[in-house]
Scaffold this motif. Structure first.
Motif, PDB file in Angstrom:
ATOM      1  N   SER B   3       0.852  -1.177   0.000  1.00 22.02           N
ATOM      2  CA  SER B   3       0.000   0.000   0.000  1.00 22.02           C
ATOM      3  C   SER B   3       0.892   1.232   0.000  1.00 22.02           C
ATOM      4  O   SER B   3       2.082   1.150   0.309  1.00 22.02           O
ATOM      5  CB  SER B   3      -0.895  -0.004   1.238  1.00 22.02           C
ATOM      6  OG  SER B   3      -0.100   0.083   2.379  1.00 22.02           O
ATOM      7  N   LEU B   4       0.308   2.349  -0.337  1.00 20.00           N
ATOM      8  CA  LEU B   4       1.093   3.569  -0.468  1.00 20.00           C
ATOM      9  C   LEU B   4       1.798   3.977   0.811  1.00 20.00           C
ATOM     10  O   LEU B   4       2.992   4.247   0.805  1.00 20.00           O
ATOM     11  CB  LEU B   4       0.198   4.709  -0.953  1.00 20.00           C
ATOM     12  CG  LEU B   4      -0.098   4.643  -2.434  1.00 20.00           C
ATOM     13  CD1 LEU B   4      -1.101   5.698  -2.790  1.00 20.00           C
ATOM     14  CD2 LEU B   4       1.177   4.829  -3.230  1.00 20.00           C
ATOM     15  N   LEU B   7       4.591   1.730   1.359  1.00 22.21           N
ATOM     16  CA  LEU B   7       5.694   1.969   0.427  1.00 22.21           C
ATOM     17  C   LEU B   7       6.476   3.215   0.845  1.00 22.21           C
ATOM     18  O   LEU B   7       7.692   3.224   0.874  1.00 22.21           O
ATOM     19  CB  LEU B   7       5.156   2.148  -0.991  1.00 22.21           C
ATOM     20  CG  LEU B   7       4.663   0.859  -1.641  1.00 22.21           C
ATOM     21  CD1 LEU B   7       3.932   1.159  -2.947  1.00 22.21           C
ATOM     22  CD2 LEU B   7       5.848  -0.071  -1.917  1.00 22.21           C
ATOM     23  N   GLU B   8       5.689   4.271   1.247  1.00 17.32           N
ATOM     24  CA  GLU B   8       6.348   5.501   1.665  1.00 17.32           C
ATOM     25  C   GLU B   8       7.207   5.252   2.899  1.00 17.32           C
ATOM     26  O   GLU B   8       8.335   5.720   3.006  1.00 17.32           O
ATOM     27  CB  GLU B   8       5.288   6.575   1.948  1.00 17.32           C
ATOM     28  CG  GLU B   8       5.806   7.931   2.372  1.00 17.32           C
ATOM     29  CD  GLU B   8       6.618   8.630   1.294  1.00 17.32           C
ATOM     30  OE1 GLU B   8       6.374   8.386   0.103  1.00 17.32           O
ATOM     31  OE2 GLU B   8       7.523   9.413   1.670  1.00 17.32           O
ATOM     32  N   SER B  10       8.377   2.384   3.817  1.00 14.62           N
ATOM     33  CA  SER B  10       9.435   1.393   3.589  1.00 14.62           C
ATOM     34  C   SER B  10      10.738   2.063   3.138  1.00 14.62           C
ATOM     35  O   SER B  10      11.799   1.458   3.185  1.00 14.62           O
ATOM     36  CB  SER B  10       8.969   0.340   2.578  1.00 14.62           C
ATOM     37  OG  SER B  10       8.675   0.971   1.351  1.00 14.62           O
TER      38      SER B  10
END
Lengths: 286, 725
Positions: B3-4, B7-8, B10
């Motif tokens: 998910s966004l 991801l951000e 991560s």
């Protein structure tokens, strides 16, 4: 000029995915960026914009991709007016590589990049992508790379080998868990190109292919573009891929084109020479 | 699952330092809010470390209306506050000098002075000349202004406590009075209800009275006409009875006369009867003698002449007898009964008899003369005479019978007339009485007639009066009904108080405004009151930190063919998640480190998340639109909002400009909503604040979308940036 415009309009009318600009000019506070460019690219064609640093290649490519405004001129993407319908144009023209715009995140893995792009293409209310659907996408990319390898294998002994294809393969592991910082320049190039093609756009623009330092890599990059174009044409004849590439030197294209021969030939190859008539004012990016 | 936000985030996962950065982002608001609130949490809790003095000079006083009970209010007050630590101070019972000295030195922050007449004045409220009892609290602002303020509150508390007890005593009596009023009014209400019933009956009665009076009036009319007839009749009766009395008198006189007459008649008739008896005897003898005469005539005839001579002699005798005696007697009888036909006839007969006798004598003489010639004729004549004698005798017999009957009848008549006379006398007397009565009756009926006229007038007036009385009784019914209802209603409104109620009410009325105890939506501590402000402040700073570390919008995505809405959202969601994490950590710290508690926990948390969401949207917009300059603007906004959010003192106390901009800044609404939710007040305010914050979030997101859309277009400046922050 009038008659040329009409011809242009007619030609554009015949092919929805062809791109055509006329008297395409851009000027900034510090003078002209490019001036009076006429360019016509049929669907499935390959356009090579060649010019020295500071000749306005990036700006021209971004303006063709609906991401930069020109000062004057007419331009169409099929039925769309490049200047007035920039939003729709952006949906059809993907950006493969533009320095500063498409930079990859070093701390992301390949899979995360793919997932990120995948999510971006979904509607806003679906902010996630499942591992299984990500796996499907990765499999599709892998399959494409496999096909490319097979394509090379089919070619008569020449400049390209399966090894070349493997070097370009950014999917080092099965799940794409490798970090981008661990990829080679060529792999990054193909990752960017792959991400751009994920939405299956009719047109992809790639700026400054020369950033690949190795001459062999540049040749492999050109070859990759041509092979992918060929694969798209084979799989989906109605939806060919048009590619616009800018470079300072297109020598490697000739190598690739020659090596692949008529097996991977774009519909048309247009070469545009941009004059270096403007004082370079940009800072070096490298 | 990718998910966004993930991801951000991560991006930070790879290295320990970047992972720590994430923790820092989440924790910074908690550190900020926690530290600030901790230092301000409950300053007044530590006032017991301050000393205050109480100076008691009260001499006490006798309670009025009690058996020598006395009040030592000053001592009581000292006993009350010294151990309790009123107002958080430690109280010391000291002398005036010590207190003055201590206050000047700063040993005591406040001095409470109880004057000598304190109790006296307190008990005076129950007496004739009430006076307020005075207390004095002295503080010295030279030492600490705030403590002076607190001390003022303490004085108010003590004052109201004392007022309560004294006033309550007084008011208690007043409430007792209410009970009396209530019970009396209750009786009045019962009485009026009965009165109402009575007036209803009265009204019925007057209705009947009107009917009766009307009938009476009619009857009186009839009576009057009857009496007029009666009077007329009585008049006639009077006249008739007068005539009757006269007649009866005349009758009585006549009957007396008749009685007297009948007496004579009876005597006369007796005499006639006697006469006729004698006549009859005589006639009988005459007849016998006539018989003898006849025989003698026969003898004469037989004996012829001698005999006729004798007969002549005899006839002479007889004629003498008849002419002599009998004629007298008949004459007498004729005198007695001049009108009687028998008598007349008798007289005539007697007369003719005499005549006949005369003639007979004559004839006898003639006969004697003739006898010689007419013996045969003589015999026949004798026989004719004889026959006439016999007839006369018979008639005399009849006369006698009649005379006897007359005598008897005359006697009966007499005796009857006697009775008649007596009756007529009585009749006359009765008729006289009757007349007298009739006269009196006439007088009476005349009077009765007049009376009946008067009675008619009276009865007419009675009808009028009765009708008016009925009307009046109707009004009386209405009026008494209203009176009863009114009293009933009034009774309901007159309260009664039992002992407990009275005591409670006395307490309430004694201090109707419980200024020191009632506190809407009270918070446990000073810091809890400040929490709304510091939580908002902390979350704002959290938002600033978040978008210092995170990308406001994913720049890579701008080059892709993704939509702008998608891109803006992709930049917002990671920030929002950080905001939620910040809220969670902040409240954990507040709850477990500072003993914070909210009125509506769930809503407080949700609202705080909304606050974080709106703040993050603002920060995302600032950074996305202006980059580094946007961060500066966020900082400026922070400063403006601290001044205008009304976090510590109400914004109304701030200069006008802050009041004007206050409603346009998100922190104002965040503070309002949080304060309501933490203290637990009117949820409408919180809902209103939530709506405003939600709108601000949406507006910022929409603006970010526009910003993204514009960012899609690359400018030459962007390609060749001249300033990098």
């Amino acid at each position: 000029m009038e008659s040329a415009t009409e011809t242009l309009a007619e030609d554009a009318g015949t092919d929805e995915k062809s791109i055509a600009v006329h008297s395409w000019s851009m000027s900034g506070k510090q003078g002209e960026v490019f001036d009076d460019v006429d360019l016509e690219i049929p669907a499935g064609g390959l356009a090579i914009v060649r010019g020295p640093a500071g000749s306005g290649k990036t700006s021209l490519l971004l303006s063709l991709a609906g991401r930069m405004r020109v000062t004057s001129g007419e331009g169409r993407l099929g039925e769309l007016d490049l200047r007035k319908q920039a939003r729709a144009v952006r949906g059809r023209v993907a950006v493969g590589h533009v320095d500063g715009l498409t930079d990859l995140e070093n701390d992301f893995t390949v899979a995360q990049h793919v997932a990120e792009r995948q999510i971006m293409l979904q509607p806003w209310y679906k902010p996630w992508v499942s591992k299984s659907s990500l796996r499907e996408v990765i499999d599709l990319i892998r399959e494409t790379l496999q096909s490319a390898t097979e394509f090379i294998d089919e070619q008569p002994e020449g400049a390209f080998s399966t090894t070349d294809a493997q070097r370009a393969d950014f999917l080092i592991d099965d799940d794409g868990e490798v970090f981008v910082s661990e990829l080679s320049e060529l792999q990054k190039f193909f990752l960017e190109f792959g991400l751009a093609c994920l939405s299956r756009p009719p047109i992809v623009v790639i700026d400054n292919i020369d950033y690949l330092r190795e001459s062999d890599d540049r040749a492999r990059a050109w070859a990759g573009i041509l092979i992918y174009q060929q694969l798209r044409k084979t799989r989906d004849p109605d939806d060919p891929l048009t590619v616009i590439v800018s470079c300072e030197d297109s020598g490697e294209f000739d190598i690739a084109s020659r090596s692949l021969g008529s097996n991977a030939e774009p519909t048309a190859v247009i070469e545009l020479e941009l004059p270096a008539g403007h004082p370079p004012h940009r800072h070096s990016r490298h | 699952m990718f998910s966004l936000p993930w991801l951000e985030l991560s991006r930070f996962k790879r290295h320990t330092i970047t992972r720590l950065a994430m923790i820092v982002i989440a924790v910074i608001p908690a550190i900020y809010g926690g530290l600030y609130l901790a230092s301000n949490w409950n300053p007044t809790d530590h006032l017991d470390q301050l000393q205050a003095a109480v100076v008691n000079e009260d001499t006490g006083a006798k309670k009025p209306n009690s058996d020598g009970e006395s009040l030592h209010a000053g001592d009581e007050l000292v006993d009350e506050i010294t151990p309790k630590g009123e107002g958080g101070f430690g109280w010391a019972d000291v002398s005036q000098e010590e207190a003055d000295e201590g206050l000047a030195e700063g040993k005591y922050f406040a001095v409470l002075e109880i004057p000598s007449d304190f109790s006296e004045r307190l008990v005076s409220t129950g007496g004739d000349d009430p006076e307020r009892a005075g207390l004095q609290l002295r503080t010295d602002d030279a030492h600490n202004f705030i403590v002076g303020q607190v001390a003022g509150t303490v004085l108010n508390e003590i004052k109201s406590g004392l007022n309560q007890t004294t006033t309550a005593e007084y008011v208690n009596e007043v409430y007792l009075g209410f009970n009396d009023i209530h019970s009396q009014t209750e009786k009045a209400a019962d009485g009026s209800a009965e009165l109402h019933d009575g007036t209803v009956d009265l009204h019925d009665g007057t209705g009947e009275l009107v009917d009766g009076a009307t009938e009476l009036d009619k009857g009186v009319g009839t009576l009057r006409s009857g009496l007029i007839d009666l009077d007329k009749g009585a008049g006639e009766l009077k006249k008739g009875s007068g005539d009757l009395a006269d007649g009866a008198d005349t009758l009585a006189k006549s009957t007396t006369e008749a009685k007297n007459g009948s007496k004579k008649l009876a005597d006369g008739a007796g005499q006639v009867a006697d006469g006729t008896s004698e006549l009859r005897d005589t006639a009988d003898e005459s007849t016998k003698k006539a018989e003898d005469v006849k025989r003698k005539a026969d003898d004469v005839v037989d004996g012829a002449r001698p005999k006729l001579e004798q007969a002549e002699g005899d006839f002479d005798d007889a004629r003498t007898t008849v002419r002599g005696d009998m004629d007298d007697r008949i004459k007498q009888l004729q005198e007695d009964y001049p009108d009687d036909p028998n008598v007349k006839k008798l007289a005539e007969d007697a007369d003719s008899l005499g005549d006949d006798l005369d003639k007979a004598h004559q004839r006898a003489s003639d006969a004697k003369d003739e006898a010689k010639s007419l013996e045969d004729k003589l015999t026949d004549a004798v026989d004719g005479v004889m026959e006439k004698i016999r007839t006369a005798d018979k008639k005399i017999g009849q006369l006698d019978d009649g005379a006897q009957k007359v005598a008897t009848g005359a006697d009966d008549l007499h005796s009857g007339l006697i009775k008649l006379d007596a009756g007529a006398g009585k009749l006359a007397a009765g008729a006289g009485d009757l007349h007298d009565g009739a006269v009196q009756l006439k007088d009476g009926t005349a009077k009765a007639k007049n009376g009946a006229d008067d009675l008619k007038d009276g009865s007419s007036r009675l009808v009028d009066g009765a009708t008016e009385l009925d009307k009046g009784a109707g009004k009386l019914v209405d009026g008494s009904g209203e009176l009863a209802d009114g009293l009933e209603k009034g009774l309901e409104q007159i309260p009664t108080y039992d002992k407990n109620d009275r005591d409670h009410r006395s307490d309430v009325v004694a201090v109707p405004v419980d200024a020191d105890k009632v506190k809407d939506n009270a918070v446990d501590a000073y810091g809890e009151g400040l929490a709304a402000f510091f939580v908002s402040l902390a979350l704002w700073i959290g938002g600033m930190i978040t978008y210092m570390v995170l990308n406001a919008i994913p720049y890579r995505a701008l080059a892709s063919s993704a939509s702008s809405t998608r891109i803006a959202w992709a930049g917002y969601v990671p920030g929002l998640l950080f905001g939620i994490a910040q809220v969670a950590v902040l409240y954990l710290v507040l709850t477990f480190a500072l003993d914070f508690s909210a009125g509506a926990w769930l809503w407080t948390l949700l609202f705080s998340i909304l606050v974080a969401a709106s703040f993050h949207a603002v920060h995302q917009l600032c950074v996305a639109a202006l980059g580094g300059v946007g961060r500066l603007i966020a900082l400026v906004l922070l400063m403006i909002q601290i001044a205008s959010a009304g976090g510590t003192y109400p914004v109304q106390t701030a200069p006008g400009i802050f009041q004007i901009i206050s409603p346009f800044l998100p922190m104002t609404h965040a503070v309002n909503g949080l304060r309501t939710l933490i203290a637990g007040g009117d949820m409408f305010i919180a809902a209103q604040a939530a709506v405003v914050l939600l709108l601000m979030t949406l507006i910022c997101l929409a603006a970010t979308v526009v910003v993204c859309s514009r960012k899609r277009m690359v400018t030459l400046t962007q390609l060749h940036p001249s300033l990098s922050l």
